[in-house]
Structure formats: C-alpha cells, structure tokens
Scaffold this motif. Structure first.
Motif, PDB file in Angstrom:
ATOM      1  N   ASN A 212       0.870  -1.183   0.000  1.00 59.74           N
ATOM      2  CA  ASN A 212       0.000   0.000   0.000  1.00 59.74           C
ATOM      3  C   ASN A 212       0.902   1.227   0.000  1.00 59.74           C
ATOM      4  O   ASN A 212       1.494   1.564   1.021  1.00 59.74           O
ATOM      5  CB  ASN A 212      -0.889  -0.037   1.258  1.00 59.74           C
ATOM      6  CG  ASN A 212      -1.742   1.205   1.399  1.00 59.74           C
ATOM      7  OD1 ASN A 212      -1.833   2.019   0.484  1.00 59.74           O
ATOM      8  ND2 ASN A 212      -2.363   1.360   2.563  1.00 59.74           N
TER       9      ASN A 212
ATOM     10  N   HIS B 167      -9.289   1.004   4.953  1.00 62.02           N
ATOM     11  CA  HIS B 167      -8.004   1.244   5.612  1.00 62.02           C
ATOM     12  C   HIS B 167      -8.201   2.189   6.801  1.00 62.02           C
ATOM     13  O   HIS B 167      -8.993   3.125   6.728  1.00 62.02           O
ATOM     14  CB  HIS B 167      -6.996   1.826   4.614  1.00 62.02           C
ATOM     15  CG  HIS B 167      -5.611   1.840   5.175  1.00 62.02           C
ATOM     16  ND1 HIS B 167      -5.175   2.820   6.035  1.00 62.02           N
ATOM     17  CD2 HIS B 167      -4.593   0.957   5.058  1.00 62.02           C
ATOM     18  CE1 HIS B 167      -3.935   2.537   6.403  1.00 62.02           C
ATOM     19  NE2 HIS B 167      -3.559   1.418   5.827  1.00 62.02           N
TER      20      HIS B 167
ATOM     21  N   GLU C 285      -5.327  -5.120  10.556  1.00 55.11           N
ATOM     22  CA  GLU C 285      -4.269  -4.137  10.780  1.00 55.11           C
ATOM     23  C   GLU C 285      -4.537  -3.393  12.089  1.00 55.11           C
ATOM     24  O   GLU C 285      -5.310  -2.428  12.113  1.00 55.11           O
ATOM     25  CB  GLU C 285      -4.234  -3.128   9.633  1.00 55.11           C
ATOM     26  CG  GLU C 285      -3.963  -3.742   8.292  1.00 55.11           C
ATOM     27  CD  GLU C 285      -3.432  -2.717   7.297  1.00 55.11           C
ATOM     28  OE1 GLU C 285      -2.300  -2.889   6.840  1.00 55.11           O
ATOM     29  OE2 GLU C 285      -4.135  -1.737   7.027  1.00 55.11           O
TER      30      GLU C 285
ATOM     31  N   ALA D 205      -0.182  -0.440  15.292  1.00 53.80           N
ATOM     32  CA  ALA D 205       1.025  -0.989  14.657  1.00 53.80           C
ATOM     33  C   ALA D 205       1.278  -0.377  13.277  1.00 53.80           C
ATOM     34  O   ALA D 205       2.293  -0.671  12.657  1.00 53.80           O
ATOM     35  CB  ALA D 205       0.899  -2.507  14.529  1.00 53.80           C
ATOM     36  N   ILE D 206       0.369   0.474  12.804  1.00 54.23           N
ATOM     37  CA  ILE D 206       0.515   1.005  11.443  1.00 54.23           C
ATOM     38  C   ILE D 206       1.439   2.211  11.438  1.00 54.23           C
ATOM     39  O   ILE D 206       1.159   3.230  12.070  1.00 54.23           O
ATOM     40  CB  ILE D 206      -0.853   1.391  10.850  1.00 54.23           C
ATOM     41  CG1 ILE D 206      -1.716   0.128  10.692  1.00 54.23           C
ATOM     42  CG2 ILE D 206      -0.682   2.091   9.497  1.00 54.23           C
ATOM     43  CD1 ILE D 206      -3.081   0.384  10.120  1.00 54.23           C
ATOM     44  N   GLY D 207       2.549   2.068  10.738  1.00 56.27           N
ATOM     45  CA  GLY D 207       3.490   3.165  10.570  1.00 56.27           C
ATOM     46  C   GLY D 207       4.190   3.570  11.859  1.00 56.27           C
ATOM     47  O   GLY D 207       4.818   4.626  11.927  1.00 56.27           O
TER      48      GLY D 207
ATOM     49  N   GLY E 232       0.853  -3.886   9.493  1.00 55.05           N
ATOM     50  CA  GLY E 232       1.301  -3.051  10.616  1.00 55.05           C
ATOM     51  C   GLY E 232       2.765  -3.267  10.861  1.00 55.05           C
ATOM     52  O   GLY E 232       3.159  -4.230  11.526  1.00 55.05           O
ATOM     53  N   SER E 233       3.594  -2.378  10.246  1.00 57.44           N
ATOM     54  CA  SER E 233       5.049  -2.400  10.453  1.00 57.44           C
ATOM     55  C   SER E 233       5.703  -3.745  10.114  1.00 57.44           C
ATOM     56  O   SER E 233       6.625  -4.176  10.799  1.00 57.44           O
ATOM     57  CB  SER E 233       5.395  -1.967  11.884  1.00 57.44           C
ATOM     58  OG  SER E 233       4.942  -0.638  12.110  1.00 57.44           O
ATOM     59  N   VAL E 234       5.205  -4.386   9.058  1.00 57.85           N
ATOM     60  CA  VAL E 234       5.894  -5.596   8.590  1.00 57.85           C
ATOM     61  C   VAL E 234       7.157  -5.170   7.858  1.00 57.85           C
ATOM     62  O   VAL E 234       7.148  -4.230   7.063  1.00 57.85           O
ATOM     63  CB  VAL E 234       4.988  -6.428   7.636  1.00 57.85           C
ATOM     64  CG1 VAL E 234       5.750  -7.644   7.108  1.00 57.85           C
ATOM     65  CG2 VAL E 234       3.713  -6.854   8.346  1.00 57.85           C
TER      66      VAL E 234
ATOM     67  N   ILE F 255       1.510  -4.273   3.294  1.00 58.63           N
ATOM     68  CA  ILE F 255       2.741  -3.599   3.697  1.00 58.63           C
ATOM     69  C   ILE F 255       2.680  -2.129   3.304  1.00 58.63           C
ATOM     70  O   ILE F 255       2.441  -1.817   2.131  1.00 58.63           O
ATOM     71  CB  ILE F 255       3.964  -4.242   2.972  1.00 58.63           C
ATOM     72  CG1 ILE F 255       3.845  -5.769   2.853  1.00 58.63           C
ATOM     73  CG2 ILE F 255       5.266  -3.812   3.640  1.00 58.63           C
ATOM     74  CD1 ILE F 255       3.739  -6.523   4.151  1.00 58.63           C
ATOM     75  N   GLY F 256       2.925  -1.236   4.252  1.00 57.89           N
ATOM     76  CA  GLY F 256       2.963   0.191   3.947  1.00 57.89           C
ATOM     77  C   GLY F 256       4.390   0.628   3.661  1.00 57.89           C
ATOM     78  O   GLY F 256       4.933   0.399   2.579  1.00 57.89           O
ATOM     79  N   GLY F 257       5.023   1.240   4.649  1.00 59.76           N
ATOM     80  CA  GLY F 257       6.357   1.834   4.488  1.00 59.76           C
ATOM     81  C   GLY F 257       7.368   0.956   3.762  1.00 59.76           C
ATOM     82  O   GLY F 257       8.056   1.411   2.835  1.00 59.76           O
TER      83      GLY F 257
HETATM   84  P1  PGA Z   1       2.987   0.091   7.642  1.00 65.45           P
HETATM   85  O1  PGA Z   1       1.516   0.336   7.012  1.00 65.45           O
HETATM   86  O2  PGA Z   1       3.506  -1.193   7.038  1.00 65.45           O
HETATM   87  O3  PGA Z   1       3.781   1.290   7.204  1.00 65.45           O
HETATM   88  O4  PGA Z   1       2.814   0.014   9.106  1.00 65.45           O
HETATM   89  C1  PGA Z   1       0.633  -0.746   6.842  1.00 65.45           C
HETATM   90  C2  PGA Z   1      -0.643  -0.241   6.230  1.00 65.45           C
HETATM   91  O5  PGA Z   1      -1.024   0.910   6.480  1.00 65.45           O
HETATM   92  O6  PGA Z   1      -1.295  -0.983   5.468  1.00 65.45           O
END
Ligand code: PGA
Length: 249
Positions: free
Chosen positions: A9, A94, A166, A170-172, A211-213, A232-234
């Motif tokens: 993402n 999301h 998610e 844990a997100i970002g 979440g921060s994978v 996966i975000g970042g």
């Molecule tokens: P993150 O984001 O991997 O940067 O924590 C996950 C997401 O928002 O889907």
C-alpha cells in the motif's frame, strides 16, 4: 488451499516517474513465488502502473473507491473507472480512511457492496486502536467491524474478499503485533466467519496481517497458520525491503 498474498500500500507516495522506476526495480528483483503480489499506487498513477506491469505477475490494485456508480462526487473515483483501466481489486476500510476521512462502517459496507456488485475483489481492512487493546476490547471491536461491513453479504461474495487485519497501533509506528498476537486474532477472525457462514468459507478466505511488517519480522509473522500474507505500507516503498518480505512468505 488459501491464496498467499503480499500487497504494498503505497499511500500518498511516489509520482509517476518514481512509480515507474520502483516497479521496474521490483519486476527485475521479483523472486519466484506462489504468492500473489500486489501494489497499490495512488489513483493518478494506476494507469501508468498497469501499463508498466503489462507482462508482470504483479497486480495493480486501488487504495479506495466511491460507492456510487457516477455523478456529482467531486474528487471521487468509481468502480467502473477502475475496471476500465484494468484495476479489478480495491482496498476498502483502511484505518487512515476511517480515521482521517470519516469513513464509517456504514459507508464501508456500501463501498464493499458496490465493488462486489461489479465483480471486483475487495481487500477489506480493519483492526483495533491502542486503547481497545489496552482495555482488552480488541476482539469485540474487530467482530463489530466485520459484522457491520461484511456479515450481510451472501456466501458467494466471500470468494472475492481478502481480509487485512491491521491493528491501528502498529501502522506506521514501527511497533508490530507479535506473531502470537497476530495468530490469536487471525484465528478468532476465522472462527467468527466459520460460525457466521461456514467452516469452508472460513478456511478459504485469505487473512493478511498489516502493521510495520519488515523483512526482519515478516518470516515469523507469516509462519503462523492463520496468517496468509501481509499488507505492507512503508516497507513496500523500497524495492529490496518489499522483495525481502515476498521472499519470507
Ligand atoms: P505500515 O503500514 O507497514 O507502514 O505500518 C501498513 C498499512 O497501512 O497498510
């Protein structure tokens, strides 16, 4: 057998030339994998990404859509517009859409319905906030998010649903749910679906963790029996990191 999926993402990151260069690098470094690999660039670059990935197994998916067919919804994008540029999967729910753009369970239920009515696949995101976990209310929250947006769907729709648990905390944030916490929640989700629909539907639906994978924690999280991949975000913005995560599945 459930599909394994690793999806990136990209959120509001990468202009067109950056999108193309990341996709070229990803394509060149992509390992052999049984998993579905997806990327979700921002709306304006979806078409360019589809073009860039014409001969690749990497799928281009959207980060959001509106529930209406068309009309006076300034700034919004419809399912037909996505399908018209060969994007047939959309992320809905999301936590950033929920928290920053006021998307309620009711709105999300409409979006899910609209996407499924067009035969799109939906990656539905949900998860509890830190306060919910601290008060040990995470299972109730998750159950109500699923119930409000998904449990009115007919059984057939479930073949086009992917779930992404998610936890918002844990997100970002760099903080990840432990593999045990992820497994515990994923098993709970599968069990809830089994009770609401059937064991067969519950067994078939892919449930991703997000979440921060990172490459350093992906293998352990993905090793859990009810974790079928990751959103996966970042780390999806850096080709080597995303490839490292794909290699972990
Ligand atoms: P993150 O984001 O991997 O940067 O924590 C996950 C997401 O928002 O889907």
């Amino acid at each position: 057998m459930r599909n394994k999926i690793v999806a990136g993402n990209w959120k509001m990151n990468k202009n067109l030339s950056e999108t193309e260069s990341l996709l070229r690098e990803l394509s060149a470094k992509l390992p052999d994998t049984d998993a579905e690999v997806m990327v979700a660039p921002t709306f304006v670059n979806l078409s360019g990404a589809v073009h860039c990935l014409e001969s690749s197994i990497i799928q281009v998916i959207a980060q959001n859509m509106h529930f209406a067919e068309s009309g006076a919804f300034t700034g919004e994008i419809s399912a037909d517009m996505l399908l018209n540029i060969e994007v047939d999967t959309v992320i809905i729910g999301h936590s950033e859409r929920r928290a920053l753009f006021g998307e309620t369970d009711e709105i999300l239920a409409k979006k899910v319905k609209a996407a499924l009515a067009k035969n799109m696949r939906v990656m539905f995101c949900f998860g509890e906030e830190l306060g919910d976990r601290k008060s040990e209310n995470q299972f109730n929250i998750v159950e109500s998010q699923l119930k409000n947006a998904l449990f009115n769907l007919d059984a057939d729709s479930w073949s086009r649903l992917v779930l992404a648990y998610e936890p918002v905390w844990a997100i970002g944030t760099g903080e990840t749910a432990s593999p045990e916490q992820a497994q515990e929640m994923h098993a709970f989700i599968r069990n809830t679906i089994s009770q609401t629909y059937s064991a067969d539907i519950a067994e078939r639906v892919s449930i991703l963790y997000g979440g921060s994978v990172k490459p350093s924690n992906a293998k352990e999280i993905f090793s859990k029996p009810d974790v079928d991949g990751g959103l996966i975000g970042g780390a999806s913005l850096v080709a080597d990191d995303f490839v490292g995560i794909i290699k972990s599945i």
